[in-house]
Design a protein around this motif. Structure first.
Motif, PDB file in Angstrom:
ATOM      1  N   GLY A  66     -12.113 -81.717   0.277  1.00 48.43           N
ATOM      2  CA  GLY A  66     -13.356 -82.083  -0.395  1.00 48.43           C
ATOM      3  C   GLY A  66     -13.896 -80.945  -1.232  1.00 48.43           C
ATOM      4  N   LEU A  67     -14.508 -81.287  -2.374  1.00 49.06           N
ATOM      5  CA  LEU A  67     -15.133 -80.305  -3.255  1.00 49.06           C
ATOM      6  C   LEU A  67     -16.525 -80.775  -3.630  1.00 49.06           C
ATOM      7  N   LEU A  68     -17.493 -79.885  -3.597  1.00 58.64           N
ATOM      8  CA  LEU A  68     -18.821 -80.130  -4.139  1.00 58.64           C
ATOM      9  C   LEU A  68     -18.973 -79.254  -5.368  1.00 58.64           C
ATOM     10  N   LEU A  69     -19.138 -79.874  -6.536  1.00 59.28           N
ATOM     11  CA  LEU A  69     -19.246 -79.164  -7.809  1.00 59.28           C
ATOM     12  C   LEU A  69     -20.697 -79.194  -8.267  1.00 59.28           C
ATOM     13  N   HIS A  70     -21.359 -78.034  -8.287  1.00 60.48           N
ATOM     14  CA  HIS A  70     -22.756 -77.955  -8.696  1.00 60.48           C
ATOM     15  C   HIS A  70     -22.888 -78.040 -10.219  1.00 60.48           C
ATOM     16  N   GLU A  71     -23.980 -78.657 -10.682  1.00 62.20           N
ATOM     17  CA  GLU A  71     -24.279 -78.754 -12.113  1.00 62.20           C
ATOM     18  C   GLU A  71     -23.067 -79.259 -12.899  1.00 62.20           C
ATOM     19  N   THR A  72     -22.474 -80.334 -12.399  1.00 59.85           N
ATOM     20  CA  THR A  72     -21.257 -80.877 -12.990  1.00 59.85           C
ATOM     21  C   THR A  72     -21.430 -82.376 -13.198  1.00 59.85           C
ATOM     22  N   SER A  73     -21.204 -82.841 -14.439  1.00 58.47           N
ATOM     23  CA  SER A  73     -21.286 -84.258 -14.757  1.00 58.47           C
ATOM     24  C   SER A  73     -19.991 -84.957 -14.367  1.00 58.47           C
TER      25      SER A  73
END
Length: 553
Positions: A489-496
């Motif tokens: 799993g990845l959480l990408l901040h400030e990413t559309s």
């Protein structure tokens, strides 16, 4: 960076401007050069005046001279509320701190620094806010000092800054406190003894000047024997007698607090008849406090990074990796020995220890960390003979214990099957949900990717290698971890969503190149945009279920 320490004030009739012109500011110039920042003073209206014939040639100087409405508003808010204000304009971070000299609207210190390309202004702002907390009182003390006397007190701010800055490279709070003690001994003939808090309200002597009389200060101090205000203050005769200090005319105390009772207590015995100004001494103590905070953060990051690399090394045997990590921590924390044991159902799964840990030692402290309903990790740390762990060392050991807990849980996954994997998966689901919610509340969009690996990619080492490879390809602020047996799993901040698709394509290529053209069975995407009804709950499950076609605003 080129430093401009031009001081800006109002008209020639301004009392604050007159006070500034009658004093030397060389110390401030040297100080800013070491900190790689610019420092400016403006009056309550934000109107500038030059100091010593210098011109505001830097971008920050021109920005202040232009008196932009946003800058004037920040200055006004600082004066009225006496609370620091921060703003970023044209790539420059500004922080305003009130300078009070008896007149609450006297002036404002404006600290500026260019925001490094490709970074957020938050770190630059935090750096300037920390500096402003102790520099504004130092400037106020300088302005209130007598004009016809040599400005020894404030010039010492620069000297102390230089000493602490050089000592901080060792990442040792003991060294910082000792350097501080040396400076006070030279300047004021003060003999400083420093104590560490070993239990709530109990302080044990840990640092003293070389050659100091060990009987002149107590070995231990209880907080109940001290006055409530310790920033800093002079002990009364009764309080000094309570500590057993009968043969001294003046004793000063100051306390520097840290988290989890990791505090320093400074006991200063005056050996001359000249009592230092307590407000000026307070400035020095606050400087030491800021340096101790900085060193603690750096030491925790440095040790944590090194220990993580040793424990999670791809090819290392778990027991060997643990012993290497423990030996490294023993050196960094100046411990006598460390011992780690992981048990499952009461049976020992892993044991590792440093040299000197052969027998039990009642001086040690144990940290027990549940890894699952049936598994437990126990980390034992023993300080060196005749010594206590300093606050920085205690924080470092706490950080290492958390890394060991995470590593032990993953190690348990490798050895003990799917049940524990599900426990960890649920926990990382929760971590992503929680951090995604925090980002939404701050007004930032987030995207979550779930990579499902091919059925033939099941070995723990292979999955862990993929996680490490992915982590090297994303930003430090993004989260990467194992969700399930074949899920990452990845959480990408400030990413559309569109940006997340590009990331997904890049990661698919990365993993498939590591598995000879195979590796990724599916990639799922879910995104959240900030709004009044935005909620991150379930975002991981949504990404797992819906794939690359769903975006929730």
């Amino acid at each position: 960076m080129r430093i401009n320490t031009t001081t800006l004030l109002s008209s020639t009739g301004d009392a604050l401007a007159s006070a500034v012109r009658t004093r030397s500011w060389d110390w401030l110039r040297l100080l800013c050069a070491r900190l790689n920042i610019e420092a400016h003073l403006v009056n309550a209206q934000g109107t500038p005046i030059l100091l010593d014939g210098q011109s505001p040639a830097t971008p920050a100087g021109r920005l202040l001279s232009a008196q932009a409405p946003t800058v004037r508003a920040a200055v006004s808010a600082t004066v009225q509320g006496q609370a620091p204000q921060a703003l970023a304009i044209d790539g420059i971070q500004l922080v305003c701190a009130a300078v009070t000299t008896g007149d609450p609207s006297a002036g404002v210190l404006v600290l500026t620094k260019p925001i490094p390309a490709g970074t957020k202004p938050d770190s630059t702002r935090a750096e300037l806010e920390i500096v402003g907390q102790w520099l504004a009182p130092a400037i106020a003390a300088h302005l209130q000092s007598a004009v016809n006397l040599p400005d020894e007190g404030v010039s010492r701010v620069s000297a102390l800054m230089s000493v602490l800055d050089a000592t901080a490279a060792n990442l040792s709070d003991r060294d910082l406190v000792l350097a501080f003690a040396d400076a006070l001994a030279v300047w004021y003939d003060l003999e400083l003894t420093a104590y560490v808090e070993t239990a709530p309200g109990r302080f044990v002597r840990e640092v003293a000047l070389l050659g100091a009389d060990s009987k002149a200060a107590p070995d231990a101090i209880a907080a109940s024997d001290l006055p409530p205000d310790l920033v800093p203050s002079a002990l009364t005769r009764i309080e000094a007698d309570r500590l057993g200090m009968h043969d001294t005319d003046s004793v000063l105390v100051a306390r520097i607090d840290g988290p989890d009772h990791a505090s320093w207590l400074l006991l200063m015995r005056l050996l001359s008849s000249e009592v230092p100004d307590l407000s000026r001494l307070g400035v020095y103590v606050r400087m030491l406090e800021r340096w101790l905070t900085s060193v603690a953060a750096q030491a925790v990051v440095a040790t944590g990074t090194a220990v993580s690399r040793m424990l999670f090394e791809r090819s290392a045997d778990p027991a060997i990796a643990a012993e290497r990590a423990l030996e490294y921590v023993r050196t960094q924390a100046k411990a006598e020995s460390l011992r780690l044991e992981i048990t499952v159902d009461g049976r020992s799964l892993l044991r590792a220890q440093t040299r000197g840990a052969e027998g039990d030692d009642d001086r040690g402290s144990d940290t027990s960390m549940p890894l699952s309903p049936t598994a437990l990790a126990r980390l034992s740390v023993v300080p060196r003979e005749g010594s206590q762990f300093s606050p920085v060392e205690r924080r470092t050991i706490t950080a290492v214990a958390e890394i060991v807990r995470q590593w032990g849980r993953l190690h348990l996954i490798e050895r003990h099957g799917v049940a524990d994997r599900r426990t960890v998966s649920r926990r990382f689901d929760d971590v992503i949900d929680r951090f995604a919610q925090q980002a939404l509340e701050r007004g930032f969009p987030v995207s979550v990717l779930v990579l499902t690996l091919d059925a033939d990619v099941t070995a723990y080492a292979a999955v862990h290698r993929d996680v490490s490879d992915i982590r090297s390809q994303v930003r430090p602020s993004d989260l990467v971890g194992t969700l399930g047996e074949r899920e990452i799993g990845l959480l990408l901040h400030e990413t559309s969503p569109d940006q997340a698709r590009h990331v997904a394509d890049r990661l698919r290529t990365l993993i498939e190149s590591a598995h000879n053209g195979r590796g990724v069975a599916a990639i799922g995407l879910a995104a959240r945009a900030p709004g009044s009804a935005a909620a991150a709950t379930g975002v991981v499950q949504e990404a797992r279920s819906h794939g690359l076609e769903r975006h929730v605003a």
